[in-house]
Design a protein around this motif. Structure first.
Motif, mmCIF file in Angstrom:
data_model
loop_
_atom_site.group_PDB
_atom_site.id
_atom_site.type_symbol
_atom_site.label_atom_id
_atom_site.label_comp_id
_atom_site.label_asym_id
_atom_site.label_seq_id
_atom_site.Cartn_x
_atom_site.Cartn_y
_atom_site.Cartn_z
ATOM 1 N N LYS B 36 0.036 -94.064 -17.404
ATOM 2 C CA LYS B 36 0.368 -95.360 -16.808
ATOM 3 C C LYS B 36 0.251 -96.497 -17.807
ATOM 4 O O LYS B 36 0.931 -97.509 -17.706
ATOM 5 C CB LYS B 36 -0.565 -95.620 -15.624
ATOM 6 N N ARG B 37 -0.700 -96.351 -18.742
ATOM 7 C CA ARG B 37 -0.774 -97.354 -19.812
ATOM 8 C C ARG B 37 -1.121 -96.632 -21.114
ATOM 9 O O ARG B 37 -1.568 -95.488 -21.106
ATOM 10 C CB ARG B 37 -1.814 -98.430 -19.495
ATOM 11 N N ARG B 38 -0.907 -97.336 -22.193
ATOM 12 C CA ARG B 38 -1.145 -96.765 -23.512
ATOM 13 C C ARG B 38 -2.633 -96.428 -23.652
ATOM 14 O O ARG B 38 -3.487 -97.309 -23.496
ATOM 15 C CB ARG B 38 -0.737 -97.805 -24.561
ATOM 16 N N PRO B 39 -2.985 -95.167 -23.922
ATOM 17 C CA PRO B 39 -4.412 -94.834 -24.099
ATOM 18 C C PRO B 39 -5.012 -95.610 -25.272
ATOM 19 O O PRO B 39 -4.291 -96.104 -26.143
ATOM 20 C CB PRO B 39 -4.392 -93.333 -24.401
ATOM 21 N N LYS B 40 -6.357 -95.694 -25.262
ATOM 22 C CA LYS B 40 -7.039 -96.320 -26.405
ATOM 23 C C LYS B 40 -6.771 -95.542 -27.689
ATOM 24 O O LYS B 40 -6.697 -96.115 -28.774
ATOM 25 C CB LYS B 40 -8.557 -96.335 -26.159
ATOM 26 N N LEU B 41 -6.678 -94.198 -27.544
ATOM 27 C CA LEU B 41 -6.471 -93.358 -28.726
ATOM 28 C C LEU B 41 -5.613 -92.152 -28.344
ATOM 29 O O LEU B 41 -5.924 -91.436 -27.395
ATOM 30 C CB LEU B 41 -7.816 -92.877 -29.276
ATOM 31 N N VAL B 42 -4.538 -91.985 -29.102
ATOM 32 C CA VAL B 42 -3.676 -90.801 -28.919
ATOM 33 C C VAL B 42 -3.816 -89.916 -30.156
ATOM 34 O O VAL B 42 -3.581 -90.359 -31.284
ATOM 35 C CB VAL B 42 -2.195 -91.204 -28.733
ATOM 36 N N MET B 43 -4.233 -88.681 -29.924
ATOM 37 C CA MET B 43 -4.393 -87.699 -31.002
ATOM 38 C C MET B 43 -3.345 -86.614 -30.818
ATOM 39 O O MET B 43 -2.977 -86.293 -29.686
ATOM 40 C CB MET B 43 -5.802 -87.102 -30.947
ATOM 41 N N LEU B 44 -2.875 -86.060 -31.908
ATOM 42 C CA LEU B 44 -1.838 -85.036 -31.814
ATOM 43 C C LEU B 44 -2.096 -83.926 -32.825
ATOM 44 O O LEU B 44 -2.394 -84.186 -33.990
ATOM 45 C CB LEU B 44 -0.455 -85.663 -32.056
ATOM 46 N N ASP B 45 -1.990 -82.707 -32.355
ATOM 47 C CA ASP B 45 -2.086 -81.531 -33.217
ATOM 48 C C ASP B 45 -0.703 -80.910 -33.278
ATOM 49 O O ASP B 45 0.001 -80.846 -32.266
ATOM 50 C CB ASP B 45 -3.090 -80.541 -32.603
ATOM 51 N N THR B 46 -0.278 -80.467 -34.445
ATOM 52 C CA THR B 46 1.024 -79.810 -34.554
ATOM 53 C C THR B 46 0.958 -78.756 -35.655
ATOM 54 O O THR B 46 -0.128 -78.455 -36.154
ATOM 55 C CB THR B 46 2.149 -80.844 -34.798
ATOM 56 N N MET B 47 2.084 -78.180 -36.014
ATOM 57 C CA MET B 47 2.049 -77.100 -37.004
ATOM 58 C C MET B 47 3.384 -76.994 -37.743
ATOM 59 O O MET B 47 4.375 -77.626 -37.354
ATOM 60 C CB MET B 47 1.726 -75.777 -36.325
ATOM 61 N N ASN B 48 3.411 -76.151 -38.768
ATOM 62 C CA ASN B 48 4.607 -75.966 -39.595
ATOM 63 C C ASN B 48 5.833 -75.558 -38.775
ATOM 64 O O ASN B 48 6.950 -75.986 -39.063
ATOM 65 C CB ASN B 48 4.333 -74.967 -40.718
ATOM 66 N N PHE B 49 5.637 -74.744 -37.715
ATOM 67 C CA PHE B 49 6.770 -74.264 -36.921
ATOM 68 C C PHE B 49 7.595 -75.430 -36.365
ATOM 69 O O PHE B 49 8.831 -75.389 -36.384
ATOM 70 C CB PHE B 49 6.269 -73.372 -35.780
ATOM 71 N N TRP B 50 6.922 -76.484 -35.879
ATOM 72 C CA TRP B 50 7.651 -77.635 -35.326
ATOM 73 C C TRP B 50 8.270 -78.474 -36.431
ATOM 74 O O TRP B 50 9.304 -79.116 -36.222
ATOM 75 C CB TRP B 50 6.729 -78.485 -34.431
ATOM 76 N N VAL B 67 -3.920 -90.562 -34.304
ATOM 77 C CA VAL B 67 -4.598 -89.577 -35.158
ATOM 78 C C VAL B 67 -3.782 -88.289 -35.181
ATOM 79 O O VAL B 67 -3.518 -87.692 -34.134
ATOM 80 C CB VAL B 67 -6.007 -89.214 -34.627
ATOM 81 N N LEU B 68 -3.394 -87.863 -36.358
ATOM 82 C CA LEU B 68 -2.696 -86.583 -36.515
ATOM 83 C C LEU B 68 -3.658 -85.579 -37.138
ATOM 84 O O LEU B 68 -4.325 -85.883 -38.128
ATOM 85 C CB LEU B 68 -1.467 -86.762 -37.417
ATOM 86 N N THR B 69 -3.743 -84.374 -36.554
ATOM 87 C CA THR B 69 -4.559 -83.309 -37.162
ATOM 88 C C THR B 69 -3.640 -82.150 -37.542
ATOM 89 O O THR B 69 -2.956 -81.591 -36.701
ATOM 90 C CB THR B 69 -5.667 -82.793 -36.211
ATOM 91 N N ILE B 70 -3.617 -81.837 -38.825
ATOM 92 C CA ILE B 70 -2.825 -80.711 -39.352
ATOM 93 C C ILE B 70 -3.602 -80.058 -40.493
ATOM 94 O O ILE B 70 -4.642 -80.567 -40.908
ATOM 95 C CB ILE B 70 -1.431 -81.165 -39.878
#
Lengths: 202, 202
Positions: B36-50, B67-70
């Motif tokens: 509903k509203r922008r979170p205080k913090l958006v974290m994302l995990d992803t990988m080589n496949f994407w 925050v990006l975690t790779i």
């Protein structure tokens, strides 16, 4: 190689700090035997090639060594253990009271029988040439200990940081170019970057 | 995968801390849009496949991420830079103000635009199963930030240490066995081991 038989100058035979560089274990042993008395600290660098071709001789010289410096794969090969914690326990039984496991861009570990210390590698913007980083580490490590004369574990930790700092300079330019212009203040500043890199409060 | 379209329960749509797990970037974007509203913090995990198969969509969602975690190889792939310092600069321009580079048994790096922090991995006697270590890291990291509500760089560092501590437990037994029995005191004790591991005085 088998015929290389270095003769130490008289003035070197009373050295208190001895770093045996990465040569055949037989040559390392012959150098050690030329010292008039047992140095305060004997350090030894070796590699997988000597584990493959001269393991018996390597084990003989390891019995006379205080600090062994090798990389993580070599620690696994020498000990037959994958876990570096178990590898350190096995290698301590071979002689060295201290084990430094060098992991290049991933830092270095220092083990004694009771404790472990981890020194990071500095994330660098440009790595020009890693040649000589291991020997530069060994020089910084041994040099710090020889300069301070303090063989406590706390000072061994500092020695690993100074070795890592010197190695971080080494790789930033070709050959010894980066090392030639260094001043003590520049080294101190770099050591401080290592401290800042891992600092957190809980 | 393309037909997976998660619908957030009403109670989740006001989340202040959002961790987007490693799924297709399209699904990550659809989840983000349901808040509903922008979170205080958006974290994302992803990988080589994407990065290989959905780079355009990944770049779109990265613009909305804090925050990006790779891992290190993925940071190199995403940025086209070998140096992780340069990779971090390039990735910051893609959106994430913070970048966590996970290096498994070699620890983790945290970058913002100005600073870098290194968290070691704990040298463990036995690693039984690394499955889930990355997700456990993410849970510990996000959990610490959500619990404390402090988004300073100093507290982000602590979050990386808590994530690393949780991951170090995860790998010591199969599945969630080791995590099930943990108490806050056990976690604090492990965090202290991370502090001791890198402590030195200059």
């Amino acid at each position: 190689m088998a015929t290389f038989d270095p003769v130490l100058p008289e003035s070197y035979r009373q050295a208190e700090y001895l770093m045996l560089g990465n040569l055949t274990p037989q040559v390392q042993m012959r150098v050690l035997r030329q010292l008039k008395r047992r140095p305060k600290l004997v350090m030894l660098d070796t590699m997988n090639f000597w584990m493959d071709t001269a393991l018996g001789d390597l084990k003989k010289v390891l019995k006379k060594v205080d600090v062994l410096t090798i990389n993580d794969e070599e620690a696994r090969q020498l000990s037959g253990e994958h876990s570096l914690v178990k590898a350190a326990k096995t290698i301590h039984k071979m002689g060295p009271k201290y084990l430094v496991i060098k992991k290049g861009e991933h830092g270095a570990l220092l083990f004694n029988a009771k404790s472990v210390f981890f020194a990071p590698a500095l994330p660098l913007t440009d790595v020009v040439d890693p040649t000589g980083a291991g020997d530069t580490f060994a020089g910084g490590f041994a040099g710090w200990l020889a300069k301070t004369g303090d063989l406590s574990f706390g000072n061994m930790k500092r020695a690993v940081i100074y070795g890592s700092a010197m190695a971080s300079f080494c790789v930033e330019k070709f050959s010894i170019e980066r090392l030639k212009g260094l001043t003590p203040a520049m080294i101190q500043k770099r050591v401080q970057r290592f401290a800042d890199l891992v600092h957190f409060q809980i």
